[in-house]
Write a protein that holds these residues in place. Structure first.
Motif, mmCIF file in Angstrom:
data_model
loop_
_atom_site.group_PDB
_atom_site.id
_atom_site.type_symbol
_atom_site.label_atom_id
_atom_site.label_comp_id
_atom_site.label_asym_id
_atom_site.label_seq_id
_atom_site.Cartn_x
_atom_site.Cartn_y
_atom_site.Cartn_z
ATOM 1 N N GLY A 296 0.809 -1.213 0.000
ATOM 2 C CA GLY A 296 0.000 0.000 0.000
ATOM 3 C C GLY A 296 0.845 1.267 0.000
ATOM 4 O O GLY A 296 0.318 2.370 0.096
ATOM 5 N N THR B 223 -0.115 4.227 -2.695
ATOM 6 C CA THR B 223 -1.381 4.904 -2.428
ATOM 7 C C THR B 223 -1.296 5.719 -1.145
ATOM 8 O O THR B 223 -1.699 6.882 -1.106
ATOM 9 C CB THR B 223 -2.522 3.872 -2.320
ATOM 10 N N VAL B 224 -0.759 5.095 -0.096
ATOM 11 C CA VAL B 224 -0.661 5.786 1.185
ATOM 12 C C VAL B 224 0.268 7.003 1.057
ATOM 13 O O VAL B 224 -0.047 8.091 1.547
ATOM 14 C CB VAL B 224 -0.160 4.816 2.288
ATOM 15 N N ARG C 109 -1.426 9.843 -0.951
ATOM 16 C CA ARG C 109 -2.522 10.459 -0.185
ATOM 17 C C ARG C 109 -1.972 11.296 0.960
ATOM 18 O O ARG C 109 -2.474 12.383 1.246
ATOM 19 C CB ARG C 109 -3.451 9.372 0.334
ATOM 20 N N THR D 16 -0.955 -3.263 7.010
ATOM 21 C CA THR D 16 -2.184 -2.814 6.342
ATOM 22 C C THR D 16 -3.074 -3.976 5.900
ATOM 23 O O THR D 16 -4.012 -3.766 5.132
ATOM 24 C CB THR D 16 -1.853 -1.926 5.115
ATOM 25 N N ILE E 245 -6.890 2.194 3.449
ATOM 26 C CA ILE E 245 -5.967 3.277 3.101
ATOM 27 C C ILE E 245 -6.215 4.512 3.968
ATOM 28 O O ILE E 245 -5.273 5.110 4.490
ATOM 29 C CB ILE E 245 -6.165 3.667 1.611
#
Ligand code: C5P
Length: 218
Positions: free
Chosen positions: A15, A18-19, A22, A198, A203
Motif C-alpha cells: 500500500g 497509495t498511502v 494520499r 495494512t 488506506i
C-alpha cells in the motif's frame, strides 16, 4: 512547521504508493516514487537490448540516462531522455527485470544521489521505496515501514494489474527475496521506523495514523 521528510518503505503491494501519495496530498507536500526511477533505468536497459545481468553495461546506461521525475502527488510523471514512461515502466518485462538492475551498486549510487538532490530541494516531501529510511533519508522526521500479509499483497496487485493471483504472488515473493537479500541497501526495516500492517487496515486509516504521528510538526 518546518522541513518535513517522511520515508515510506516496504515490500510491493503493502500500500506504499497509495498511502504515500494520499499523505503527501494531505500535507501539501511533494511526493517521490523512487521505484519509478529504478523502473525507468530498467526500461532503458531493456529497450537498448542490454542484458539486465550485464552489470557494466547496466551501470553505463544508468550513468548516461537523463531522468525527469515529477513530484506532484496527484500526477507523478517520469520521463527518460524526453520520453514519458508512466505506463511503460509498469509492464511485466520491466517488473521482471527491475530487481536485478536495482541490485547493481553503481545504479543505486547514481539514483540515490539524484533522490537526495530532489529531497534537499523540497520543503516537505513523502518519499517511498525500499531503502529510504535506512539510506536515502536516514534523518527523515518520520520513518514508516508498511507491510501486509503475502496474500493481501498479491490480491491487491492482481486486482490493480488484472493479472492472475498465483502468478502475482510468485512474482512478489521473487522480488521480495531479491530486494531483501541483495548486498547493497537491501529492503530493511529501519530500527526507528513505525511499522504499519495494512492487511486489515484501509488506506484512509493508514493515512490517518500517519497524520496523527505528525501532529504538532505540520
Ligand atoms: O516500488 P516498486 O515496486 O515500483 O519498485 C520496483 C523495484 O525497484 C523494487 O522491486 C526494487 O527492486 C527497486 N527499488 C529499490 N529501491 C528503492 C525503490 C525501488 O531497489 N528505493
Amino acid at each position: 512547521t518546518g522541513r518535513i521528510v517522511v520515508a515510506v518503505d516496504g515490500p510491493s503491494g503493502s500500500g506504499k504508493s497509495t498511502v504515500s501519495r494520499r499523505l503527501a496530498a494531505a500535507l501539501d507536500a511533494r511526493y517521490l516514487d523512487t521505484g519509478a526511477m529504478y523502473r525507468a533505468v530498467t526500461w532503458a536497459v531493456l529497450s537498448s537490448g542490454v542484458d539486465p545481468t550485464d552489470t557494466d553495461a547496466v551501470a553505463k546506461i544508468a550513468g548516461e540516462i537523463e531522468l525527469t521525475i515529477g513530484t506532484d502527488p496527484t500526477a507523478p510523471h517520469i520521463a527518460a531522455d524526453g520520453t514519458l514512461l508512466d505506463a511503460e515502466i509498469r509492464g511485466p518485462r520491466v517488473t521482471a527485470a527491475v530487481s536485478a538492475v536495482a541490485a547493481v551498486p553503481a545504479v543505486r549510487q547514481t539514483l540515490v544521489a539524484m533522490q537526495r538532490g530532489i529531497i534537499a530541494a523540497a520543503e516537505r516531501i513523502v518519499v517511498e521505496g525500499r531503502d529510504i529510511g535506512t539510506v536515502v533519508a536516514s534523518d527523515a522526521e518520520l520513518k514508516v515501514y508498511l507491510t501486509a500479509s503475502a496474500d493481501a499483497r498479491a490480491r491487491r496487485r492482481s486486482a490493480e494489474y488484472a493479472t492472475d493471483v498465483s502468478a502475482t504472488a510468485a512474482d512478489l515473493a521473487r522480488r521480495d527475496r531479491l530486494d531483501s537479500t541483495r548486498p547493497v541497501d537491501p529492503l530493511q526495516q529501519a530500527p526507528d521506523a513505525v511499522v504499519l500492517d495494512t492487511t486489515e487496515m484501509g488506506i484512509d486509516e493508514a493515512v490517518e495514523r500517519l497524520r496523527d504521528l505528525l501532529q504538532g510538526r505540520v
